[in-house]
Design a protein around this motif. Structure first.
Motif, PDB file in Angstrom:
ATOM      1  N   LEU A 142      -5.025  -3.548   3.936  1.00 37.54           N
ATOM      2  CA  LEU A 142      -3.770  -2.860   3.631  1.00 37.54           C
ATOM      3  C   LEU A 142      -3.876  -1.435   4.198  1.00 37.54           C
ATOM      4  O   LEU A 142      -4.188  -0.486   3.476  1.00 37.54           O
TER       5      LEU A 142
ATOM      6  N   TYR B 258       0.667  -1.458  -6.020  1.00 34.44           N
ATOM      7  CA  TYR B 258       1.142  -1.047  -4.699  1.00 34.44           C
ATOM      8  C   TYR B 258       1.832  -2.216  -3.984  1.00 34.44           C
ATOM      9  O   TYR B 258       2.890  -2.067  -3.370  1.00 34.44           O
ATOM     10  N   ILE B 259       1.220  -3.400  -4.061  1.00 34.36           N
ATOM     11  CA  ILE B 259       1.793  -4.574  -3.392  1.00 34.36           C
ATOM     12  C   ILE B 259       3.157  -4.932  -3.968  1.00 34.36           C
ATOM     13  O   ILE B 259       4.090  -5.270  -3.226  1.00 34.36           O
ATOM     14  N   TYR B 260       3.314  -4.830  -5.270  1.00 36.53           N
ATOM     15  CA  TYR B 260       4.553  -5.251  -5.929  1.00 36.53           C
ATOM     16  C   TYR B 260       5.638  -4.179  -5.914  1.00 36.53           C
ATOM     17  O   TYR B 260       6.817  -4.504  -5.999  1.00 36.53           O
ATOM     18  N   THR B 261       5.255  -2.900  -5.826  1.00 39.90           N
ATOM     19  CA  THR B 261       6.258  -1.838  -5.993  1.00 39.90           C
ATOM     20  C   THR B 261       6.301  -0.825  -4.858  1.00 39.90           C
ATOM     21  O   THR B 261       7.181   0.043  -4.849  1.00 39.90           O
ATOM     22  N   ASP B 262       5.340  -0.885  -3.921  1.00 35.11           N
ATOM     23  CA  ASP B 262       5.239   0.111  -2.843  1.00 35.11           C
ATOM     24  C   ASP B 262       4.913   1.505  -3.362  1.00 35.11           C
ATOM     25  O   ASP B 262       5.092   2.495  -2.648  1.00 35.11           O
ATOM     26  N   LYS B 263       4.450   1.588  -4.588  1.00 37.46           N
ATOM     27  CA  LYS B 263       4.074   2.884  -5.150  1.00 37.46           C
ATOM     28  C   LYS B 263       2.637   2.823  -5.644  1.00 37.46           C
ATOM     29  O   LYS B 263       2.139   1.765  -6.016  1.00 37.46           O
TER      30      LYS B 263
ATOM     31  N   TYR C 100      -1.855   0.929   5.187  1.00 39.55           N
ATOM     32  CA  TYR C 100      -1.033   2.023   4.674  1.00 39.55           C
ATOM     33  C   TYR C 100      -1.561   2.520   3.331  1.00 39.55           C
ATOM     34  O   TYR C 100      -1.480   3.714   3.020  1.00 39.55           O
ATOM     35  N   LEU C 101      -2.113   1.622   2.548  1.00 41.97           N
ATOM     36  CA  LEU C 101      -2.719   2.030   1.286  1.00 41.97           C
ATOM     37  C   LEU C 101      -4.016   2.805   1.542  1.00 41.97           C
ATOM     38  O   LEU C 101      -4.315   3.776   0.840  1.00 41.97           O
TER      39      LEU C 101
ATOM     40  N   GLU D  44      -3.015   6.273   2.241  1.00 39.87           N
ATOM     41  CA  GLU D  44      -2.654   7.001   1.026  1.00 39.87           C
ATOM     42  C   GLU D  44      -3.905   7.480   0.282  1.00 39.87           C
ATOM     43  O   GLU D  44      -3.948   8.606  -0.221  1.00 39.87           O
TER      44      GLU D  44
ATOM     45  N   SER E 299       1.851  -9.380   1.885  1.00 44.91           N
ATOM     46  CA  SER E 299       1.346  -8.011   2.018  1.00 44.91           C
ATOM     47  C   SER E 299      -0.012  -7.946   2.697  1.00 44.91           C
ATOM     48  O   SER E 299      -0.344  -6.937   3.319  1.00 44.91           O
TER      49      SER E 299
ATOM     50  N   ALA F 298      11.571  -3.214  -5.796  1.00 39.70           N
ATOM     51  CA  ALA F 298      10.403  -2.629  -6.440  1.00 39.70           C
ATOM     52  C   ALA F 298      10.484  -2.771  -7.956  1.00 39.70           C
ATOM     53  O   ALA F 298       9.473  -3.016  -8.623  1.00 39.70           O
TER      54      ALA F 298
END
Length: 539
Positions: A114, A88-93, A116-117, A120, A53, A15
Protein backbone atom coordinates in the motif's frame (compact mmCIF):
# COMPACT_ATOMS: atom_id res chain seq x y z
CA UNK A 1 -30.36 -6.39 19.10
CA UNK A 2 -30.07 -6.63 15.29
CA UNK A 3 -28.43 -4.18 12.97
CA UNK A 4 -30.66 -1.33 11.69
CA UNK A 5 -32.37 -1.67 8.32
CA UNK A 6 -31.70 0.80 5.50
CA UNK A 7 -28.51 2.00 7.21
CA UNK A 8 -27.09 2.94 3.80
CA UNK A 9 -29.50 5.87 3.51
CA UNK A 10 -27.74 7.83 6.24
CA UNK A 11 -24.24 7.27 4.81
CA UNK A 12 -23.44 9.97 2.27
CA UNK A 13 -19.94 8.82 1.22
CA UNK A 14 -18.37 5.45 0.54
CA UNK A 15 -15.92 6.13 3.36
CA UNK A 16 -18.86 6.35 5.76
CA UNK A 17 -20.32 3.11 4.44
CA UNK A 18 -16.93 1.42 4.61
CA UNK A 19 -16.44 2.45 8.22
CA UNK A 20 -19.89 1.08 9.10
CA UNK A 21 -19.06 -2.31 7.59
CA UNK A 22 -15.68 -2.37 9.32
CA UNK A 23 -17.09 -1.48 12.74
CA UNK A 24 -20.16 -3.77 12.61
CA UNK A 25 -18.62 -6.68 10.70
CA UNK A 26 -21.79 -6.94 8.58
CA UNK A 27 -21.31 -9.25 5.55
CA UNK A 28 -17.72 -10.00 6.61
CA UNK A 29 -16.35 -13.08 4.86
CA UNK A 30 -12.84 -13.45 6.28
CA UNK A 31 -11.12 -13.36 9.67
CA UNK A 32 -7.56 -12.70 10.79
CA UNK A 33 -5.90 -13.76 14.01
CA UNK A 34 -3.36 -10.99 14.50
CA UNK A 35 -0.30 -10.72 16.75
CA UNK A 36 1.08 -12.99 19.43
CA UNK A 37 -0.38 -14.19 22.70
CA UNK A 38 -1.44 -12.69 25.03
CA UNK A 39 -2.12 -9.60 22.87
CA UNK A 40 -3.55 -11.68 20.00
CA UNK A 41 -6.85 -10.49 18.52
CA UNK A 42 -9.33 -11.78 15.91
CA UNK A 43 -10.36 -9.14 13.35
CA UNK A 44 -12.98 -9.42 10.62
CA UNK A 45 -12.82 -8.16 7.05
CA UNK A 46 -14.35 -8.22 3.60
CA UNK A 47 -12.37 -9.92 0.87
CA UNK A 48 -13.53 -7.55 -1.87
CA UNK A 49 -12.61 -4.42 0.09
CA UNK A 50 -9.19 -5.82 0.91
CA UNK A 51 -8.44 -7.20 -2.56
CA UNK A 52 -9.33 -3.98 -4.36
CA UNK A 53 -6.78 -2.12 -2.20
CA UNK A 54 -3.87 -4.55 -2.02
CA UNK A 55 -2.39 -6.98 -4.60
CA UNK A 56 -1.23 -9.11 -1.69
CA UNK A 57 -4.79 -9.54 -0.40
CA UNK A 58 -5.93 -10.14 -3.98
CA UNK A 59 -3.49 -13.04 -4.30
CA UNK A 60 -4.46 -14.26 -0.82
CA UNK A 61 -8.19 -14.46 -1.60
CA UNK A 62 -8.50 -14.81 -5.38
CA UNK A 63 -5.14 -16.14 -6.58
CA UNK A 64 -4.25 -19.65 -7.66
CA UNK A 65 -2.94 -20.39 -4.18
CA UNK A 66 -5.81 -18.72 -2.30
CA UNK A 67 -5.61 -18.91 1.50
CA UNK A 68 -7.84 -21.65 2.93
CA UNK A 69 -7.04 -21.10 6.62
CA UNK A 70 -9.73 -19.52 8.80
CA UNK A 71 -8.90 -17.39 10.67
CA UNK A 72 -5.81 -16.35 8.70
CA UNK A 73 -2.79 -16.00 11.04
CA UNK A 74 -0.89 -12.69 10.87
CA UNK A 75 1.80 -13.18 13.51
CA UNK A 76 4.35 -10.52 12.57
CA UNK A 77 2.01 -7.50 12.90
CA UNK A 78 0.65 -5.93 16.08
CA UNK A 79 -3.19 -5.81 16.33
CA UNK A 80 -3.27 -2.01 16.65
CA UNK A 81 -1.27 -1.58 13.43
CA UNK A 82 -3.48 -4.04 11.52
CA UNK A 83 -6.63 -2.26 12.76
CA UNK A 84 -5.23 1.02 11.48
CA UNK A 85 -4.40 -0.62 8.15
CA UNK A 86 -7.99 -1.82 7.82
CA UNK A 87 -9.28 1.64 8.72
CA UNK A 88 -7.21 3.15 5.91
CA UNK A 89 -8.44 0.54 3.41
CA UNK A 90 -12.10 1.05 4.33
CA UNK A 91 -12.15 4.84 4.81
CA UNK A 92 -9.07 6.34 3.09
CA UNK A 93 -8.21 7.94 6.42
CA UNK A 94 -5.51 7.15 8.94
CA UNK A 95 -4.92 8.40 12.47
CA UNK A 96 -1.32 7.56 13.29
CA UNK A 97 -1.27 9.01 16.77
CA UNK A 98 2.21 7.90 17.82
CA UNK A 99 5.71 7.35 16.49
CA UNK A 100 5.58 3.66 17.43
CA UNK A 101 2.32 3.09 15.58
CA UNK A 102 3.68 4.85 12.48
CA UNK A 103 6.68 2.49 12.42
CA UNK A 104 4.54 -0.63 12.84
CA UNK A 105 1.99 0.54 10.28
CA UNK A 106 4.67 1.41 7.74
CA UNK A 107 5.99 -2.15 7.96
CA UNK A 108 2.45 -3.46 7.57
CA UNK A 109 1.76 -1.18 4.59
CA UNK A 110 4.93 -2.34 2.85
CA UNK A 111 4.06 -5.97 3.49
CA UNK A 112 0.63 -5.56 1.86
CA UNK A 113 1.88 -3.19 -0.86
CA UNK A 114 0.00 0.00 0.00
CA UNK A 115 2.46 2.68 -1.22
CA UNK A 116 0.25 5.67 -0.41
CA UNK A 117 -0.08 4.52 3.18
CA UNK A 118 3.70 4.04 3.35
CA UNK A 119 4.05 7.65 2.24
CA UNK A 120 1.66 8.83 4.95
CA UNK A 121 3.65 6.97 7.57
CA UNK A 122 7.02 8.34 6.47
CA UNK A 123 5.62 11.89 6.37
CA UNK A 124 4.42 11.49 9.95
CA UNK A 125 7.80 10.14 11.01
CA UNK A 126 9.58 13.11 9.40
CA UNK A 127 7.30 15.58 11.19
CA UNK A 128 7.68 13.86 14.56
CA UNK A 129 11.47 13.45 14.60
CA UNK A 130 13.12 14.43 17.87
CA UNK A 131 16.49 13.45 19.40
CA UNK A 132 14.89 10.71 21.50
CA UNK A 133 13.40 9.11 18.36
CA UNK A 134 16.15 9.77 15.82
CA UNK A 135 18.12 6.54 16.31
CA UNK A 136 15.09 4.28 16.20
CA UNK A 137 13.72 6.12 13.15
CA UNK A 138 17.12 5.77 11.46
CA UNK A 139 17.13 2.02 12.08
CA UNK A 140 13.60 1.77 10.73
CA UNK A 141 14.45 3.86 7.64
CA UNK A 142 17.56 1.79 6.99
CA UNK A 143 15.63 -1.46 7.26
CA UNK A 144 12.95 -0.35 4.82
CA UNK A 145 15.25 1.58 2.50
CA UNK A 146 13.77 5.04 3.02
CA UNK A 147 16.75 7.28 2.12
CA UNK A 148 15.04 10.63 2.75
CA UNK A 149 14.01 9.59 6.25
CA UNK A 150 17.49 8.18 6.89
CA UNK A 151 19.05 11.51 5.92
CA UNK A 152 16.71 13.48 8.19
CA UNK A 153 17.48 11.16 11.09
CA UNK A 154 21.23 11.48 10.60
CA UNK A 155 20.95 15.26 10.50
CA UNK A 156 19.34 15.22 13.93
CA UNK A 157 21.87 12.71 15.26
CA UNK A 158 24.94 14.77 14.35
CA UNK A 159 23.46 18.19 15.08
CA UNK A 160 21.86 17.23 18.41
CA UNK A 161 24.30 14.53 19.49
CA UNK A 162 24.37 15.58 23.14
CA UNK A 163 20.58 15.15 23.45
CA UNK A 164 20.67 11.84 21.58
CA UNK A 165 23.39 10.37 23.80
CA UNK A 166 21.78 11.44 27.06
CA UNK A 167 18.23 10.33 26.32
CA UNK A 168 17.13 7.02 27.94
CA UNK A 169 16.28 5.70 24.45
CA UNK A 170 20.03 5.61 23.70
CA UNK A 171 20.31 2.40 25.70
CA UNK A 172 17.97 0.65 23.22
CA UNK A 173 19.72 1.49 19.94
CA UNK A 174 21.42 -1.12 17.77
CA UNK A 175 25.18 -1.56 17.76
CA UNK A 176 25.30 -0.79 14.04
CA UNK A 177 23.72 2.61 14.69
CA UNK A 178 26.34 3.37 17.33
CA UNK A 179 29.14 2.50 14.91
CA UNK A 180 27.58 4.77 12.28
CA UNK A 181 27.34 7.66 14.73
CA UNK A 182 30.90 7.20 16.00
CA UNK A 183 32.20 7.32 12.41
CA UNK A 184 31.06 10.94 11.90
CA UNK A 185 33.80 13.55 11.61
CA UNK A 186 31.51 16.18 13.09
CA UNK A 187 29.26 15.71 16.11
CA UNK A 188 27.60 18.15 18.48
CA UNK A 189 29.63 17.16 21.54
CA UNK A 190 32.02 18.95 23.86
CA UNK A 191 34.53 16.12 23.84
CA UNK A 192 34.99 12.39 23.24
CA UNK A 193 34.19 11.87 26.92
CA UNK A 194 30.52 12.01 25.98
CA UNK A 195 30.93 9.14 23.51
CA UNK A 196 32.97 7.12 25.99
CA UNK A 197 30.37 7.54 28.76
CA UNK A 198 27.52 6.80 26.35
CA UNK A 199 28.99 3.51 25.12
CA UNK A 200 29.57 2.37 28.71
CA UNK A 201 25.95 3.10 29.55
CA UNK A 202 24.77 1.24 26.46
CA UNK A 203 27.06 -1.72 27.21
CA UNK A 204 25.63 -2.11 30.72
CA UNK A 205 22.09 -2.08 29.32
CA UNK A 206 23.04 -4.65 26.69
CA UNK A 207 24.60 -6.90 29.33
CA UNK A 208 21.36 -6.75 31.32
CA UNK A 209 19.41 -7.71 28.18
CA UNK A 210 21.73 -10.68 27.65
CA UNK A 211 21.76 -11.73 31.31
CA UNK A 212 25.47 -10.90 31.60
CA UNK A 213 27.16 -9.19 34.54
CA UNK A 214 27.08 -5.43 33.80
CA UNK A 215 29.90 -4.81 36.28
CA UNK A 216 32.30 -7.25 34.62
CA UNK A 217 34.66 -5.60 32.14
CA UNK A 218 34.95 -8.78 30.08
CA UNK A 219 31.16 -8.90 29.65
CA UNK A 220 31.02 -5.22 28.75
CA UNK A 221 33.72 -5.60 26.11
CA UNK A 222 32.01 -8.67 24.68
CA UNK A 223 28.92 -6.68 23.64
CA UNK A 224 30.43 -3.52 22.14
CA UNK A 225 32.42 -4.99 19.24
CA UNK A 226 35.02 -2.53 17.94
CA UNK A 227 33.29 0.65 19.14
CA UNK A 228 36.28 1.71 21.26
CA UNK A 229 38.39 1.92 18.09
CA UNK A 230 36.15 4.81 16.95
CA UNK A 231 36.77 7.01 20.01
CA UNK A 232 39.42 9.70 19.52
CA UNK A 233 41.12 9.56 22.89
CA UNK A 234 44.01 11.70 21.66
CA UNK A 235 41.73 14.75 21.56
CA UNK A 236 41.40 14.65 25.38
CA UNK A 237 43.62 16.21 28.02
CA UNK A 238 45.22 13.97 30.65
CA UNK A 239 42.93 15.41 33.30
CA UNK A 240 39.82 14.84 31.16
CA UNK A 241 40.81 11.25 30.52
CA UNK A 242 41.58 10.57 34.17
CA UNK A 243 38.23 11.98 35.32
CA UNK A 244 36.00 10.49 32.64
CA UNK A 245 33.52 7.70 33.18
CA UNK A 246 33.67 4.50 31.16
CA UNK A 247 36.65 3.19 33.11
CA UNK A 248 35.26 -0.32 33.27
CA UNK A 249 35.66 -0.66 29.49
CA UNK A 250 39.46 -0.38 29.56
CA UNK A 251 42.14 -2.49 31.16
CA UNK A 252 44.89 -0.82 33.17
CA UNK A 253 47.37 -1.49 30.36
CA UNK A 254 45.14 0.15 27.80
CA UNK A 255 44.43 3.10 30.06
CA UNK A 256 48.13 3.65 30.71
CA UNK A 257 49.04 3.45 27.02
CA UNK A 258 46.29 5.91 26.09
CA UNK A 259 47.23 8.34 28.85
CA UNK A 260 50.89 8.15 27.89
CA UNK A 261 50.04 9.09 24.29
CA UNK A 262 47.69 11.87 25.39
CA UNK A 263 50.43 13.31 27.58
CA UNK A 264 53.22 13.18 25.04
CA UNK A 265 53.08 12.99 21.26
CA UNK A 266 56.57 11.41 21.33
CA UNK A 267 55.65 8.62 23.74
CA UNK A 268 57.57 5.41 23.14
CA UNK A 269 54.54 3.38 24.21
CA UNK A 270 52.19 2.71 21.30
CA UNK A 271 48.44 3.13 21.47
CA UNK A 272 46.62 -0.15 22.19
CA UNK A 273 46.13 -2.21 19.05
CA UNK A 274 43.08 -1.14 17.06
CA UNK A 275 42.55 2.14 18.95
CA UNK A 276 42.24 5.41 17.04
CA UNK A 277 45.28 7.64 16.60
CA UNK A 278 43.20 10.47 15.12
CA UNK A 279 44.00 13.72 17.02
CA UNK A 280 41.34 15.81 15.25
CA UNK A 281 38.38 17.15 17.23
CA UNK A 282 34.99 16.39 15.75
CA UNK A 283 33.84 19.99 16.04
CA UNK A 284 35.02 22.69 13.66
CA UNK A 285 35.67 25.35 16.25
CA UNK A 286 38.86 27.11 17.41
CA UNK A 287 38.23 26.00 20.95
CA UNK A 288 36.03 23.33 22.50
CA UNK A 289 35.44 22.53 26.10
CA UNK A 290 35.38 19.24 27.94
CA UNK A 291 34.16 18.32 31.38
CA UNK A 292 33.40 21.18 33.75
CA UNK A 293 34.15 23.72 31.02
CA UNK A 294 37.88 22.98 30.95
CA UNK A 295 39.69 23.66 27.72
CA UNK A 296 40.29 20.52 25.69
CA UNK A 297 43.53 21.76 24.14
CA UNK A 298 46.07 18.97 24.23
CA UNK A 299 48.98 19.37 26.64
CA UNK A 300 52.46 18.42 25.47
CA UNK A 301 53.59 17.04 28.83
CA UNK A 302 52.28 16.20 32.25
CA UNK A 303 53.67 15.55 35.69
CA UNK A 304 54.34 11.80 35.93
CA UNK A 305 53.17 11.74 39.54
CA UNK A 306 49.81 13.13 38.48
CA UNK A 307 49.58 10.44 35.82
CA UNK A 308 50.13 7.75 38.42
CA UNK A 309 47.64 9.30 40.80
CA UNK A 310 45.07 9.48 38.00
CA UNK A 311 45.62 5.85 37.05
CA UNK A 312 45.05 4.80 40.64
CA UNK A 313 41.35 5.52 40.16
CA UNK A 314 41.11 2.90 37.37
CA UNK A 315 39.73 -0.50 38.41
CA UNK A 316 42.38 -3.13 39.05
CA UNK A 317 45.33 -0.74 39.33
CA UNK A 318 47.48 -1.96 42.21
CA UNK A 319 49.10 0.92 44.10
CA UNK A 320 50.94 -1.53 46.34
CA UNK A 321 52.61 -3.16 43.39
CA UNK A 322 53.31 0.19 41.64
CA UNK A 323 53.68 2.74 44.48
CA UNK A 324 55.22 5.63 42.56
CA UNK A 325 55.63 4.59 38.98
CA UNK A 326 56.61 7.25 36.45
CA UNK A 327 55.70 7.46 32.80
CA UNK A 328 58.82 5.67 31.61
CA UNK A 329 59.15 3.17 34.41
CA UNK A 330 59.54 -0.33 32.90
CA UNK A 331 57.64 -2.09 35.66
CA UNK A 332 54.29 -1.20 34.06
CA UNK A 333 54.99 -3.49 31.13
CA UNK A 334 57.24 -6.05 32.79
CA UNK A 335 54.64 -7.54 35.09
CA UNK A 336 53.53 -11.00 33.97
CA UNK A 337 49.87 -11.69 34.70
CA UNK A 338 48.78 -15.20 35.64
CA UNK A 339 46.77 -16.94 32.97
CA UNK A 340 44.70 -20.00 33.94
CA UNK A 341 45.58 -22.61 31.34
CA UNK A 342 42.05 -24.01 31.35
CA UNK A 343 40.35 -20.66 30.69
CA UNK A 344 40.32 -19.85 26.97
CA UNK A 345 38.40 -16.61 27.56
CA UNK A 346 41.11 -15.08 29.76
CA UNK A 347 41.96 -11.44 29.06
CA UNK A 348 44.01 -8.62 30.55
CA UNK A 349 41.10 -7.37 32.60
CA UNK A 350 40.37 -10.86 33.95
CA UNK A 351 43.87 -11.16 35.36
CA UNK A 352 43.94 -7.62 36.70
CA UNK A 353 40.53 -7.84 38.34
CA UNK A 354 41.51 -11.07 40.06
CA UNK A 355 44.65 -9.30 41.39
CA UNK A 356 46.93 -11.78 39.66
CA UNK A 357 50.42 -10.40 40.14
CA UNK A 358 54.11 -11.25 40.09
CA UNK A 359 57.19 -9.36 41.00
CA UNK A 360 58.02 -6.39 38.74
CA UNK A 361 60.86 -7.09 36.39
CA UNK A 362 59.89 -10.61 35.34
CA UNK A 363 59.68 -10.98 31.58
CA UNK A 364 56.35 -11.18 29.85
CA UNK A 365 54.89 -11.07 26.36
CA UNK A 366 51.32 -9.92 25.74
CA UNK A 367 51.35 -10.80 22.06
CA UNK A 368 50.08 -14.36 22.54
CA UNK A 369 46.98 -13.57 24.60
CA UNK A 370 43.80 -15.10 23.12
CA UNK A 371 41.37 -12.89 21.24
CA UNK A 372 38.02 -12.88 23.03
CA UNK A 373 36.19 -10.35 20.87
CA UNK A 374 35.25 -10.23 17.21
CA UNK A 375 33.25 -7.83 15.04
CA UNK A 376 29.80 -7.18 16.48
CA UNK A 377 30.71 -8.35 19.96
CA UNK A 378 30.45 -12.09 19.33
CA UNK A 379 33.07 -14.19 21.04
CA UNK A 380 35.43 -16.23 18.90
CA UNK A 381 34.15 -19.65 17.98
CA UNK A 382 32.78 -21.59 15.04
CA UNK A 383 29.48 -20.84 13.37
CA UNK A 384 26.95 -23.67 13.64
CA UNK A 385 24.00 -24.53 11.40
CA UNK A 386 21.09 -26.45 12.90
CA UNK A 387 19.82 -27.81 9.57
CA UNK A 388 16.36 -29.33 9.85
CA UNK A 389 15.79 -32.60 8.05
CA UNK A 390 12.76 -32.37 5.74
CA UNK A 391 10.40 -35.16 4.78
CA UNK A 392 8.30 -35.21 1.62
CA UNK A 393 8.76 -31.99 -0.34
CA UNK A 394 5.88 -29.91 -1.64
CA UNK A 395 6.40 -26.97 -3.98
CA UNK A 396 4.43 -23.85 -3.14
CA UNK A 397 3.82 -20.99 -5.58
CA UNK A 398 4.36 -17.58 -4.06
CA UNK A 399 2.30 -15.12 -6.10
CA UNK A 400 3.02 -12.07 -3.94
CA UNK A 401 4.08 -12.35 -0.32
CA UNK A 402 4.76 -15.67 1.40
CA UNK A 403 5.30 -15.57 5.15
CA UNK A 404 6.36 -18.40 7.43
CA UNK A 405 7.49 -18.76 11.02
CA UNK A 406 8.42 -21.41 13.55
CA UNK A 407 8.88 -21.43 17.31
CA UNK A 408 11.92 -23.02 18.89
CA UNK A 409 13.76 -23.50 22.17
CA UNK A 410 17.25 -24.76 23.05
CA UNK A 411 18.80 -26.51 26.04
CA UNK A 412 21.85 -24.22 26.16
CA UNK A 413 22.40 -20.47 26.00
CA UNK A 414 23.36 -19.58 22.43
CA UNK A 415 23.73 -16.52 20.21
CA UNK A 416 21.53 -16.62 17.09
CA UNK A 417 23.06 -14.74 14.16
CA UNK A 418 20.76 -15.70 11.29
CA UNK A 419 18.72 -18.33 9.45
CA UNK A 420 18.90 -20.29 6.22
CA UNK A 421 15.98 -20.62 3.81
CA UNK A 422 15.65 -22.45 0.48
CA UNK A 423 15.82 -20.65 -2.84
CA UNK A 424 13.32 -21.20 -5.61
CA UNK A 425 12.86 -24.47 -7.44
CA UNK A 426 14.38 -24.61 -10.93
CA UNK A 427 11.79 -26.16 -13.25
CA UNK A 428 9.71 -25.45 -16.35
CA UNK A 429 6.76 -24.46 -14.18
CA UNK A 430 8.80 -21.67 -12.63
CA UNK A 431 9.81 -19.29 -15.44
CA UNK A 432 11.05 -16.62 -12.99
CA UNK A 433 13.86 -18.93 -11.90
CA UNK A 434 14.84 -20.08 -15.38
CA UNK A 435 17.68 -17.64 -16.12
CA UNK A 436 20.64 -18.82 -18.14
CA UNK A 437 22.84 -19.25 -15.06
CA UNK A 438 20.06 -20.33 -12.67
CA UNK A 439 20.21 -17.12 -10.65
CA UNK A 440 17.60 -14.54 -9.69
CA UNK A 441 17.25 -11.68 -7.22
CA UNK A 442 15.83 -12.84 -3.89
CA UNK A 443 14.02 -10.35 -1.62
CA UNK A 444 13.49 -11.42 1.97
CA UNK A 445 12.55 -10.03 5.36
CA UNK A 446 13.36 -11.93 8.56
CA UNK A 447 12.90 -11.28 12.25
CA UNK A 448 13.26 -12.93 15.63
CA UNK A 449 10.58 -12.55 18.33
CA UNK A 450 10.54 -13.45 22.00
CA UNK A 451 7.73 -15.38 23.68
CA UNK A 452 5.76 -12.15 24.15
CA UNK A 453 5.91 -11.30 20.45
CA UNK A 454 8.42 -8.47 20.92
CA UNK A 455 10.83 -8.09 18.01
CA UNK A 456 14.43 -8.74 19.12
CA UNK A 457 16.15 -8.28 15.77
CA UNK A 458 15.31 -8.20 12.08
CA UNK A 459 16.77 -7.62 8.65
CA UNK A 460 15.71 -6.65 5.16
CA UNK A 461 17.71 -8.87 2.82
CA UNK A 462 18.30 -8.72 -0.94
CA UNK A 463 20.78 -10.99 -2.70
CA UNK A 464 21.59 -12.75 -5.96
CA UNK A 465 20.42 -16.31 -5.35
CA UNK A 466 20.95 -19.59 -7.19
CA UNK A 467 17.99 -21.94 -7.60
CA UNK A 468 17.92 -25.17 -5.66
CA UNK A 469 20.21 -24.04 -2.84
CA UNK A 470 20.01 -22.48 0.60
CA UNK A 471 20.57 -18.78 1.26
CA UNK A 472 21.84 -17.49 4.60
CA UNK A 473 20.17 -14.41 6.09
CA UNK A 474 22.17 -12.58 8.75
CA UNK A 475 20.24 -10.55 11.31
CA UNK A 476 21.07 -6.89 11.91
CA UNK A 477 22.61 -7.90 15.21
CA UNK A 478 23.18 -11.18 17.04
CA UNK A 479 20.65 -12.09 19.73
CA UNK A 480 21.42 -13.87 22.99
CA UNK A 481 19.00 -16.80 23.35
CA UNK A 482 18.35 -18.17 26.82
CA UNK A 483 17.94 -21.90 27.31
CA UNK A 484 14.46 -23.37 27.80
CA UNK A 485 12.72 -20.17 26.64
CA UNK A 486 10.50 -20.03 23.56
CA UNK A 487 11.36 -17.81 20.59
CA UNK A 488 9.88 -17.41 17.12
CA UNK A 489 11.78 -16.82 13.91
CA UNK A 490 9.86 -15.60 10.85
CA UNK A 491 10.70 -14.98 7.21
CA UNK A 492 8.70 -13.17 4.53
CA UNK A 493 9.42 -14.01 0.87
CA UNK A 494 8.68 -11.10 -1.47
CA UNK A 495 9.63 -12.74 -4.77
CA UNK A 496 7.04 -14.55 -6.87
CA UNK A 497 7.93 -18.14 -7.76
CA UNK A 498 8.00 -21.76 -6.59
CA UNK A 499 9.54 -22.58 -3.20
CA UNK A 500 10.14 -26.03 -1.69
CA UNK A 501 8.51 -26.77 1.65
CA UNK A 502 7.53 -29.77 3.68
CA UNK A 503 7.31 -31.27 7.15
CA UNK A 504 10.58 -30.87 9.00
CA UNK A 505 11.92 -32.81 11.96
CA UNK A 506 10.85 -31.05 15.14
CA UNK A 507 13.83 -32.07 17.28
CA UNK A 508 17.44 -31.71 16.22
CA UNK A 509 20.84 -31.79 17.86
CA UNK A 510 23.59 -29.60 16.46
CA UNK A 511 27.02 -30.14 18.02
CA UNK A 512 25.94 -30.32 21.70
CA UNK A 513 22.91 -28.00 21.44
CA UNK A 514 19.45 -29.61 21.40
CA UNK A 515 16.76 -27.72 19.44
CA UNK A 516 12.99 -28.22 19.76
CA UNK A 517 10.87 -26.68 16.99
CA UNK A 518 7.16 -25.93 17.02
CA UNK A 519 7.10 -25.69 20.81
CA UNK A 520 4.16 -23.98 22.46
CA UNK A 521 2.21 -23.82 19.18
CA UNK A 522 0.55 -26.83 17.58
CA UNK A 523 -0.85 -24.71 14.73
CA UNK A 524 2.43 -24.21 12.87
CA UNK A 525 1.74 -25.12 9.25
CA UNK A 526 3.83 -26.99 6.74
CA UNK A 527 5.19 -23.62 5.67
CA UNK A 528 7.48 -23.53 8.69
CA UNK A 529 9.60 -25.95 6.66
CA UNK A 530 10.76 -22.90 4.69
CA UNK A 531 12.94 -22.07 7.67
CA UNK A 532 15.54 -24.74 7.14
CA UNK A 533 18.32 -23.78 9.50
CA UNK A 534 19.13 -21.70 12.57
CA UNK A 535 22.60 -20.15 12.39
CA UNK A 536 24.23 -19.63 15.78
CA UNK A 537 27.37 -19.64 17.87
CA UNK A 538 27.96 -20.60 21.49
CA UNK A 539 30.55 -21.61 24.08
Amino acid sequence: MGLPCDWQISKQKIAHRGRYLLETGQWSDCKFIVGQEPQQQILEGHKLFLAMSSPVFEAMFYGSMAEKTDPIPIRDVQPEAFKTLLEYIYTDKVDLGSFELACELCYCAKKYMLPYLVEECTKFLWSDLTPNKACRAYEFAKLFEEPVLMDKCLQIIYTKTHEVLNDPSWEEVELGTILTLFDFDELKIDSEIELFAAIERWAKAECNRKSLNPTDSKSLRSVIGNVLSKIRFLTLTPQQFAECTGKSLLSVDEAYAILSNISSSSSNIPMPEGFSTNPRHRRKSPRSFGMNGRSSQKFGAVNPTNVTNSLCSWPGFNTTLYPSTSLNHPSFFNCELDRPESDSSWSYSTAIESNARKEPGSSSSYNNLPTVLVEGGIRDGPKYYCLRSMGQQTDCLNSGVLDCSVTFSVDKNICVIGVQVPTQVACEANPLARSADGTYTEILYAHLLDSEGSRLTYTHFTTKATTGTLVEIGFNRPVFIQKHKIYRVGVVFNKAGLYPMGDCVQRMTCDTVFFSFGVGNSADSIRDGLIRSIVFTYH
